[in-house]
Design a protein around this motif. Structure first.
Motif, mmCIF file in Angstrom:
data_model
loop_
_atom_site.group_PDB
_atom_site.id
_atom_site.type_symbol
_atom_site.label_atom_id
_atom_site.label_comp_id
_atom_site.label_asym_id
_atom_site.label_seq_id
_atom_site.Cartn_x
_atom_site.Cartn_y
_atom_site.Cartn_z
ATOM 1 N N ALA A 23 5.532 12.382 5.578
ATOM 2 C CA ALA A 23 5.886 10.990 5.266
ATOM 3 C C ALA A 23 4.633 10.127 5.096
ATOM 4 C CB ALA A 23 6.783 10.413 6.350
ATOM 5 N N SER A 24 3.647 10.354 5.954
ATOM 6 C CA SER A 24 2.394 9.612 5.860
ATOM 7 C C SER A 24 1.693 9.895 4.537
ATOM 8 C CB SER A 24 1.482 9.983 7.034
ATOM 9 O OG SER A 24 0.212 9.401 6.885
ATOM 10 N N ALA A 30 2.042 7.009 -2.658
ATOM 11 C CA ALA A 30 2.791 5.942 -3.340
ATOM 12 C C ALA A 30 1.932 4.694 -3.524
ATOM 13 C CB ALA A 30 4.053 5.606 -2.553
ATOM 14 N N GLN A 31 0.909 4.551 -2.675
ATOM 15 C CA GLN A 31 -0.013 3.418 -2.770
ATOM 16 C C GLN A 31 -1.278 3.804 -3.529
ATOM 17 O OE1 GLN A 31 -0.742 2.314 1.307
ATOM 18 N NE2 GLN A 31 1.386 1.764 1.676
ATOM 19 N N ASP A 32 -1.206 4.930 -4.245
ATOM 20 C CA ASP A 32 -2.349 5.456 -5.013
ATOM 21 C C ASP A 32 -3.570 5.718 -4.144
ATOM 22 O OD1 ASP A 32 -1.024 5.559 -7.482
ATOM 23 O OD2 ASP A 32 -1.384 3.413 -7.795
ATOM 24 N N GLN A 72 11.165 11.874 -1.785
ATOM 25 C CA GLN A 72 11.853 11.566 -0.539
ATOM 26 C C GLN A 72 11.564 10.153 -0.038
ATOM 27 O OE1 GLN A 72 10.840 14.157 2.638
ATOM 28 N NE2 GLN A 72 8.735 13.496 2.752
ATOM 29 N N THR A 73 10.460 9.560 -0.414
ATOM 30 C CA THR A 73 10.159 8.210 0.061
ATOM 31 C C THR A 73 10.601 7.128 -0.918
ATOM 32 O OG1 THR A 73 7.921 8.292 -0.855
ATOM 33 C CG2 THR A 73 8.185 8.975 1.429
ATOM 34 N N THR A 74 11.185 7.525 -2.042
ATOM 35 C CA THR A 74 11.629 6.555 -3.036
ATOM 36 C C THR A 74 12.963 5.962 -2.607
ATOM 37 O OG1 THR A 74 10.554 7.823 -4.769
ATOM 38 C CG2 THR A 74 12.206 6.222 -5.463
#
Length: 79
Positions: A23-24, A30-32, A72-74
């Motif tokens: 997850a990390s 996701a934050q590039d 999964q984090t979307t």
């Protein structure tokens, strides 16, 4: 690793640690940013999780299986 030697609580803690590292990494990506643990890039992470799952299943433990899908984090409204 001798998973049979660990307590149920220890197995759960290790499995949740894999979930947390994944997850990390996904959140950083996701934050590039560069993933810290490189869970998706390192096959040993997935093998470790699978070995933990096998031992937990042998013991009849209940757990939520890790979702290895890329998105999964979307959140649904972000698609």
């Amino acid at each position: 690793m001798n998973y049979q030697a660990f307590t149920n609580g220890s197995l759960t803690m290790m499995y949740e640690s894999v979930r947390g590292a994944l997850a990390s990494d996904d959140a950083l990506k996701a934050q590039d940013q560069e993933p810290r643990f490189k869970v998706r890039e390192t096959p040993e992470w997935k093998k470790h999780a699978a070995d933990l799952e096998a031992e937990m299943l042998k013991r009849g433990m209940f757990f939520e299986v890790i979702d290895w899908s890329e998105d999964q984090t979307t959140l649904p409204f972000d698609r």
